[in-house]
Design an enzyme around this catalytic site. Structure first.
Site, mmCIF file in Angstrom:
data_model
loop_
_atom_site.group_PDB
_atom_site.id
_atom_site.type_symbol
_atom_site.label_atom_id
_atom_site.label_comp_id
_atom_site.label_asym_id
_atom_site.label_seq_id
_atom_site.Cartn_x
_atom_site.Cartn_y
_atom_site.Cartn_z
ATOM 1 N N ASP A 1 0.529 -7.662 0.734
ATOM 2 C CA ASP A 1 -0.917 -7.591 0.564
ATOM 3 C C ASP A 1 -1.476 -8.659 -0.354
ATOM 4 O O ASP A 1 -2.682 -8.763 -0.514
ATOM 5 C CB ASP A 1 -1.308 -6.225 -0.002
ATOM 6 C CG ASP A 1 -0.810 -5.093 0.870
ATOM 7 O OD1 ASP A 1 -0.827 -5.272 2.111
ATOM 8 O OD2 ASP A 1 -0.405 -4.064 0.325
ATOM 9 N N MET B 1 10.384 -1.585 -0.535
ATOM 10 C CA MET B 1 8.932 -1.589 -0.458
ATOM 11 C C MET B 1 8.488 -0.935 0.837
ATOM 12 O O MET B 1 9.246 -0.835 1.792
ATOM 13 C CB MET B 1 8.389 -3.014 -0.555
ATOM 14 C CG MET B 1 8.811 -3.904 0.584
ATOM 15 S SD MET B 1 8.346 -5.624 0.384
ATOM 16 C CE MET B 1 6.606 -5.532 0.332
ATOM 17 N N GLY B 2 7.274 -0.471 0.839
ATOM 18 C CA GLY B 2 6.724 0.130 2.046
ATOM 19 C C GLY B 2 6.226 1.534 1.801
ATOM 20 O O GLY B 2 6.585 2.178 0.833
#
Length: 142
Positions: A36, A79-80
């Site tokens: 992001d 991550m996620g």
């Protein structure tokens, strides 16, 4: 080494402070990576393919360590979000022994059942003479 977004870097700082307070010789390293681009004052652009290949390489290296030790289970937090496409792709590339993804109470995924599945996996691998493995879970799972 913690690779991840801003929230992971905050966790890294807390972990480093806790190790320092206990005077442990542990080194804690945070690597800022985000799909992001949400880090203030850091300009980066990391794509899905780059993230999954890099994390797969890390998990693969951990897998070699675990297999060589023959007596170690490692939980890898990636991550996620809870339904992370990143975690699925890493699992497909590295063949970890279990990946934990969020589900629903309607599917019978309660904490007790998750723990039972983990224990069953560990026991099955022990009976097969393999007392090692990797369990992966995305940040959003916890």
């Amino acid at each position: 080494v913690m690779v991840g977004n801003l929230a992971n870097q905050v966790d890294t700082a807390f972990l480093a402070e806790a190790c320092a307070a206990e005077r442990l010789p542990t080194k804690v390293i945070g690597v800022p990576v985000s799909l992001d681009c949400n880090f203030p004052f850091v300009q980066q652009s990391v794509g899905f393919d780059t993230v999954t290949r890099t994390l797969s390489a890390f998990v693969g290296t951990i897998g070699n360590l675990v297999k060589a030790s023959r007596n170690m289970w490692i939980f890898v937090r990636t991550m996620g979000d809870a339904w992370s496409h990143v975690a699925v792709q890493i699992t497909l590339q590295t063949h970890v022994h279990m990946v934990l993804m969020s589900g629903s109470q309607l599917l019978g995924q309660y904490l007790a059942k998750i723990v039972q599945c983990l224990c069953d996996l560990i026991v099955q691998r022990h009976e097969a003479g393999q007392d090692h493995g990797i369990i992966m879970l995305p940040v959003g799972f916890v």
